[in-house]
Write a protein that holds these residues in place. Structure first.
Motif, PDB file in Angstrom:
ATOM      1  N   LEU A  88       0.657  -1.168  -0.008  1.00 45.29           N
ATOM      2  CA  LEU A  88       0.138  -0.098   0.129  1.00 45.29           C
ATOM      3  C   LEU A  88       0.773   1.414   0.164  1.00 45.29           C
ATOM      4  O   LEU A  88       0.708   2.305  -0.817  1.00 45.29           O
ATOM      5  N   PHE A  89       1.727   1.103   0.692  1.00 43.67           N
ATOM      6  CA  PHE A  89       2.788   2.462   0.855  1.00 43.67           C
ATOM      7  C   PHE A  89       3.555   2.524  -0.435  1.00 43.67           C
ATOM      8  O   PHE A  89       3.708   3.685  -1.134  1.00 43.67           O
ATOM      9  N   ASN A  90       3.984   1.479  -1.235  1.00 44.87           N
ATOM     10  CA  ASN A  90       4.645   1.614  -2.586  1.00 44.87           C
ATOM     11  C   ASN A  90       3.641   2.181  -3.551  1.00 44.87           C
ATOM     12  O   ASN A  90       4.182   2.764  -4.368  1.00 44.87           O
ATOM     13  N   SER A  91       2.514   1.852  -3.442  1.00 48.52           N
ATOM     14  CA  SER A  91       1.643   2.283  -4.370  1.00 48.52           C
ATOM     15  C   SER A  91       0.818   3.652  -3.839  1.00 48.52           C
ATOM     16  O   SER A  91      -0.009   4.244  -4.661  1.00 48.52           O
ATOM     17  N   LYS A  92       1.195   4.191  -2.907  1.00 46.28           N
ATOM     18  CA  LYS A  92       1.099   5.736  -2.477  1.00 46.28           C
ATOM     19  C   LYS A  92      -0.474   5.602  -1.986  1.00 46.28           C
ATOM     20  O   LYS A  92      -0.959   6.722  -2.039  1.00 46.28           O
ATOM     21  N   GLU A  93      -0.974   4.442  -1.340  1.00 48.14           N
ATOM     22  CA  GLU A  93      -2.252   4.507  -0.789  1.00 48.14           C
ATOM     23  C   GLU A  93      -2.153   4.940   0.467  1.00 48.14           C
ATOM     24  O   GLU A  93      -2.414   4.053   1.390  1.00 48.14           O
ATOM     25  N   TYR A  94      -1.662   6.039   0.859  1.00 44.69           N
ATOM     26  CA  TYR A  94      -1.404   6.397   2.174  1.00 44.69           C
ATOM     27  C   TYR A  94      -2.751   6.564   3.148  1.00 44.69           C
ATOM     28  O   TYR A  94      -2.559   6.334   4.276  1.00 44.69           O
ATOM     29  N   GLU A  95      -3.703   7.128   2.496  1.00 47.56           N
ATOM     30  CA  GLU A  95      -4.902   7.502   3.168  1.00 47.56           C
ATOM     31  C   GLU A  95      -5.599   6.049   3.666  1.00 47.56           C
ATOM     32  O   GLU A  95      -6.053   5.738   4.688  1.00 47.56           O
ATOM     33  N   ALA A  96      -5.267   4.746   2.877  1.00 52.13           N
ATOM     34  CA  ALA A  96      -5.568   3.410   3.177  1.00 52.13           C
ATOM     35  C   ALA A  96      -4.705   2.989   4.566  1.00 52.13           C
ATOM     36  O   ALA A  96      -5.236   2.480   5.486  1.00 52.13           O
ATOM     37  N   ILE A  97      -3.692   3.462   4.484  1.00 50.90           N
ATOM     38  CA  ILE A  97      -2.840   3.017   5.712  1.00 50.90           C
ATOM     39  C   ILE A  97      -3.218   4.077   6.883  1.00 50.90           C
ATOM     40  O   ILE A  97      -3.461   3.635   7.992  1.00 50.90           O
TER      41      ILE A  97
END
Length: 305
Positions: A237-246
């Motif tokens: 998720l971090f590598n995909s820049k899905e920061y809000e999901a984290i």
């Protein structure tokens, strides 16, 4: 780092005192292959085969080095990261003798805990480093949920709590070259098959262990395997820049939001505040007594009774 690597080699009888003295005139990187070989030797309590068999990851834990005793897994991981360690390489030690937490605080690491460091190679700038720590906290919390812990919580920025007591700490360090992040070392320490009385008396009241919370000893190899799987999921998720999901997963497990805290920032800046939430950068958002809002980027937040 040089001294600690030399001490590891001497402890494992890979260097004589004379050879150690000769190292002063050699590049320590010349001995990287020996450090890796030591990490592939059989250890008493942890088993790489058990960890890696049916491990459901693409890269995390596929390259694994386990040691009987090191000063700090983060130090060994940093050394290996400078010597062509692959993304997802993990360093584990059954015991640490000189581990440090945030702000240089000592970290007790006796036998029975899970002490490891993961090497990742994200393409990020410094502003995203706090999110790696938060993401790792989510991975640890999900790991504990899978082994039977009810409602593990994450205390900003790097502690995992069970029933208000610390069970895990995280230390993230960047390895840089020419002001560029080459790799990130993520140190994780979980108090697993320990008794609270194994720790110094001054730490016992605020510490717990999985053994005490679950009322039984667990399988450390299985715990490590589960963590590898959860970490890779959140790292993707971090590598995909899905920061809000984290951040969404972090907020669901937050121990800090909604509490009164004493904020201790660098340079002895202390003040009381109410924790409102977490920003998209991973900073803690607080409201001070005078009503002003602040973003706490670094430092410590002490929960007030």
């Amino acid at each position: 780092m040089r001294t600690e690597i030399v001490n590891l080699l001497k402890k494992e009888n890979k260097l004589s005192d004379k050879t150690a003295d000769e190292l002063k005139n050699l590049e320590i990187t010349d001995f990287a292959h020996i450090v890796k070989e030591i990490g592939k030797e059989k250890t008493e309590y942890l088993n790489s085969e058990e960890i890696q068999t049916d491990l459901d990851t693409e890269y995390v834990g596929k390259n694994l080095y386990i040691y009987k005793e090191v000063s700090s897994t983060n130090t060994v991981a940093k050394f290996l990261s400078k010597n062509n360690a692959e993304n997802g390489t993990v360093v584990i030690s059954e015991k640490q003798t000189g581990a440090k937490g945030r702000s240089g605080k000592s970290w007790e690491s006796p036998l029975g805990g899970v002490w490891l460091s993961i090497i990742v190679n994200p393409i990020v700038d410094y502003s995203k480093l706090p999110l790696i720590t938060l993401a790792t906290g989510v991975a640890v919390a999900k790991t504990l949920e899978r082994v039977g812990v009810e409602n593990p919580e994450i205390k900003w920025p790097n502690d995992i709590m069970i029933n208000g007591k610390k069970v895990c700490g995280i230390l993230t360090e960047a390895v840089t070259k020419f002001n560029r992040i080459e790799s990130v070392i993520i140190g994780v320490g979980i108090d697993a098959n320990l008794n609270v009385t194994d720790f110094p008396e001054e730490l016992q009241s605020g510490t717990t262990t999985l053994k005490e919370e679950l009322h039984k000893e667990g399988n450390e190899n299985l715990l490590i395997k589960i963590f590898f799987e959860e970490f890779e999921k959140i790292n993707e998720l971090f590598n995909s820049k899905e920061y809000e999901a984290i951040l969404k997963e972090w907020r669901k497990r937050s121990y800090s939001i909604g509490k009164i805290v004493e904020v201790r920032e660098p340079f002895n800046t202390y003040y009381d505040a109410y924790v409102l939430g977490i920003s998209k950068e991973g900073a803690l958002v607080v409201e001070k007594i005078d009503g002003t809002l602040e973003k706490v980027i670094s430092g410590e937040c002490i929960i007030k009774n």
